[in-house]
Design an enzyme around this catalytic site. Structure first.
Site, PDB file in Angstrom:
ATOM      1  N   GLY A 120    -122.888  16.534 -61.204  1.00 54.77           N
ATOM      2  CA  GLY A 120    -121.833  15.596 -60.817  1.00 54.77           C
ATOM      3  C   GLY A 120    -122.262  14.143 -60.796  1.00 54.77           C
ATOM      4  O   GLY A 120    -121.654  13.334 -60.095  1.00 54.77           O
ATOM      5  N   GLY A 121    -123.287  13.800 -61.560  1.00 54.77           N
ATOM      6  CA  GLY A 121    -123.815  12.430 -61.529  1.00 54.77           C
ATOM      7  C   GLY A 121    -122.761  11.374 -61.866  1.00 54.77           C
ATOM      8  O   GLY A 121    -122.569  10.426 -61.106  1.00 54.77           O
ATOM      9  N   GLY A 122    -122.076  11.559 -62.970  1.00 53.27           N
ATOM     10  CA  GLY A 122    -121.056  10.594 -63.396  1.00 53.27           C
ATOM     11  C   GLY A 122    -119.928  10.497 -62.374  1.00 53.27           C
ATOM     12  O   GLY A 122    -119.446   9.399 -62.067  1.00 53.27           O
ATOM     13  N   SER A 123    -119.514  11.641 -61.835  1.00 53.28           N
ATOM     14  CA  SER A 123    -118.433  11.668 -60.840  1.00 53.28           C
ATOM     15  C   SER A 123    -118.868  10.951 -59.568  1.00 53.28           C
ATOM     16  O   SER A 123    -118.097  10.218 -58.956  1.00 53.28           O
ATOM     17  CB  SER A 123    -118.079  13.115 -60.479  1.00 53.28           C
ATOM     18  OG  SER A 123    -117.707  13.820 -61.636  1.00 53.28           O
ATOM     19  N   ASP A 137    -114.381  16.301 -60.161  1.00 54.48           N
ATOM     20  CA  ASP A 137    -115.407  16.287 -59.114  1.00 54.48           C
ATOM     21  C   ASP A 137    -115.402  15.006 -58.281  1.00 54.48           C
ATOM     22  O   ASP A 137    -116.120  14.916 -57.280  1.00 54.48           O
ATOM     23  CB  ASP A 137    -116.806  16.429 -59.740  1.00 54.48           C
ATOM     24  CG  ASP A 137    -117.072  17.840 -60.233  1.00 54.48           C
ATOM     25  OD1 ASP A 137    -116.445  18.777 -59.708  1.00 54.48           O
ATOM     26  OD2 ASP A 137    -117.917  17.988 -61.129  1.00 54.48           O
ATOM     27  N   PRO A 139    -129.840  13.757 -63.942  1.00 59.36           N
ATOM     28  CA  PRO A 139    -129.653  14.069 -65.366  1.00 59.36           C
ATOM     29  C   PRO A 139    -128.168  14.098 -65.733  1.00 59.36           C
ATOM     30  O   PRO A 139    -127.327  14.439 -64.914  1.00 59.36           O
ATOM     31  CB  PRO A 139    -130.295  15.445 -65.526  1.00 59.36           C
ATOM     32  CG  PRO A 139    -130.894  15.822 -64.238  1.00 59.36           C
ATOM     33  CD  PRO A 139    -130.578  14.792 -63.212  1.00 59.36           C
ATOM     34  N   VAL A 140    -127.918  13.720 -66.978  1.00 60.47           N
ATOM     35  CA  VAL A 140    -126.543  13.571 -67.456  1.00 60.47           C
ATOM     36  C   VAL A 140    -126.045  14.893 -68.044  1.00 60.47           C
ATOM     37  O   VAL A 140    -126.789  15.575 -68.753  1.00 60.47           O
ATOM     38  CB  VAL A 140    -126.519  12.451 -68.530  1.00 60.47           C
ATOM     39  CG1 VAL A 140    -125.149  12.308 -69.158  1.00 60.47           C
ATOM     40  CG2 VAL A 140    -126.976  11.125 -67.908  1.00 60.47           C
ATOM     41  N   LYS A 150    -124.384  16.211 -56.580  1.00 59.73           N
ATOM     42  CA  LYS A 150    -123.732  17.303 -55.836  1.00 59.73           C
ATOM     43  C   LYS A 150    -124.189  18.635 -56.375  1.00 59.73           C
ATOM     44  O   LYS A 150    -124.601  18.756 -57.542  1.00 59.73           O
ATOM     45  CB  LYS A 150    -122.198  17.169 -55.875  1.00 59.73           C
ATOM     46  CG  LYS A 150    -121.567  17.283 -57.266  1.00 59.73           C
ATOM     47  CD  LYS A 150    -121.175  18.689 -57.681  1.00 59.73           C
ATOM     48  CE  LYS A 150    -120.619  18.705 -59.100  1.00 59.73           C
ATOM     49  NZ  LYS A 150    -120.877  19.934 -59.841  1.00 59.73           N
ATOM     50  N   ALA A 207    -125.341  17.776 -66.581  1.00 59.19           N
ATOM     51  CA  ALA A 207    -126.229  18.833 -66.109  1.00 59.19           C
ATOM     52  C   ALA A 207    -125.635  19.668 -64.979  1.00 59.19           C
ATOM     53  O   ALA A 207    -126.317  20.479 -64.371  1.00 59.19           O
ATOM     54  CB  ALA A 207    -127.546  18.210 -65.649  1.00 59.19           C
ATOM     55  N   GLY A 208    -124.353  19.437 -64.664  1.00 64.96           N
ATOM     56  CA  GLY A 208    -123.716  20.194 -63.582  1.00 64.96           C
ATOM     57  C   GLY A 208    -124.004  19.633 -62.206  1.00 64.96           C
ATOM     58  O   GLY A 208    -123.701  20.254 -61.195  1.00 64.96           O
TER      59      GLY A 208
END
Ligand code: C5P
Length: 290
Positions: free
Chosen positions: A103-106, A139, A97-98, A11, A100-101
């Protein structure tokens, strides 16, 4: 169900205003969030227990956290709240990328909820999935939408937005990790008064006009902690036919907006050539609804 695969898109916060702070320290936001074609992949296969394995470009940044991964938290909460005891072998392919803003994990957690609801045939209604999403992180509700939304509150209020045109972005990360908590902690500016924001944009010019009146309120704090962000922003802005550049979320990733794919691809090539140590990708802004 035998196999299931779902994309978990990154995102972008095209703007991010901080409108207040709650008693518990969490910040109230007003943010226009969009989805990109750049995505992690979650594959699910039948298993008697719940397991997670992580592969892909950024897998190494998550290996230590397998037990605490938001995907496992999402799956566990879904099982708990639906009374289901089934297992699943989940494979996460990490391309975003982890920390990094982006929202990958979310997004992984949001996609996992949607996928397991189908995989386990739970038929949980959207309200229940939303309540679980809120518990997982700020997020996650916006990521559940898989398309453009205004995100408000601390992320639990989500309003759909129509973007009636295509656009492309270049994403650039200078490679410095930037914990979200520290960036919020460094926010010292005045709060922005919430506005009546448009929920539909007919042309890219309409969107750019709105973006011109907004900001990412976390930029000053993020730049103070990682000064390279300013250099990243200026470098993106200098690429040919860049329409707009800003930092996303709590950083450190910044984006440039372009009206067509070849402009974004050219800009990405130029940036990658000049700054080989930066992570640069070009991707489309896309409605990723299932
Ligand atoms: O929700 P998430 O785990 O990404 O938040 C990480 C940290 O960022 C929180 O512990 C909090 O300190 C800060 N935060 C905040 N206001 C928000 C979201 C996050 O202060 N709306």
């Amino acid at each position: 169900m035998m196999q299931f695969s779902i994309a978990a898109p990154a995102k972008l916060n095209l703007c991010l205003h901080i409108t207040g702070r709650r008693a518990d320290g969490y910040h109230l936001l007003e943010s226009l969030v969009v989805c990109t074609e750049l995505a992690d992949t979650i594959d699910i296969a039948p298993a008697s227990t719940l397991t997670l394995s992580i592969q892909g470009e950024f897998a190494e940044f998550l290996q230590d956290f397998t037990d605490h991964n938001l995907v496992i938290k999402a799956a566990s909460l879904l099982r708990l709240q639906s009374g289901c005891n089934a297992g699943a072998a989940i494979t996460l392919t990490k391309r975003i990328p982890v920390g990094a803003g982006l929202g990958g994990g979310s997004s992984d957690a949001a996609s996992c909820l949607l996928a397991l609801n189908q995989f386990w045939n739970l038929r949980c209604d959207p309200g229940m999935l939303h309540r679980i999403a809120v518990q997982l992180g700020s997020d996650v509700p916006a990521c559940m939408a898989r398309s453009a939304v205004w995100m408000r509150g601390i992320g639990e209020l989500v309003t759909p937005v129509v973007l009636a045109f295509p656009m492309w972005v270049v994403l650039v990360n200078p490679g410095s990790p930037l914990p979200t908590k520290d960036v919020y902690h460094g926010f010292k500016s005045a709060f922005t008064t919430p506005r009546n924001m448009p929920t539909s944009f007919s042309t890219i010019q309409d969107l750019l006009a709105l973006l011109g009146t907004t900001k990412n309120a976390l930029e000053p704090s993020a730049i103070q902690q990682v000064p390279a962000i300013q250099h990243v922003l200026a470098s993106i802005q200098e690429t040919p036919r860049c329409l707009f550049a800003r930092m996303t979320g709590s950083g450190a990733t910044c984006f440039g907006l372009y009206a067509n794919q070849s402009d974004a691809a050219t800009a990405r090539r130029m940036l990658q050539q000049r700054y080989p140590e930066w992570w640069c990708v070009d991707t489309g802004i896309k409605d990723m609804t299932l």
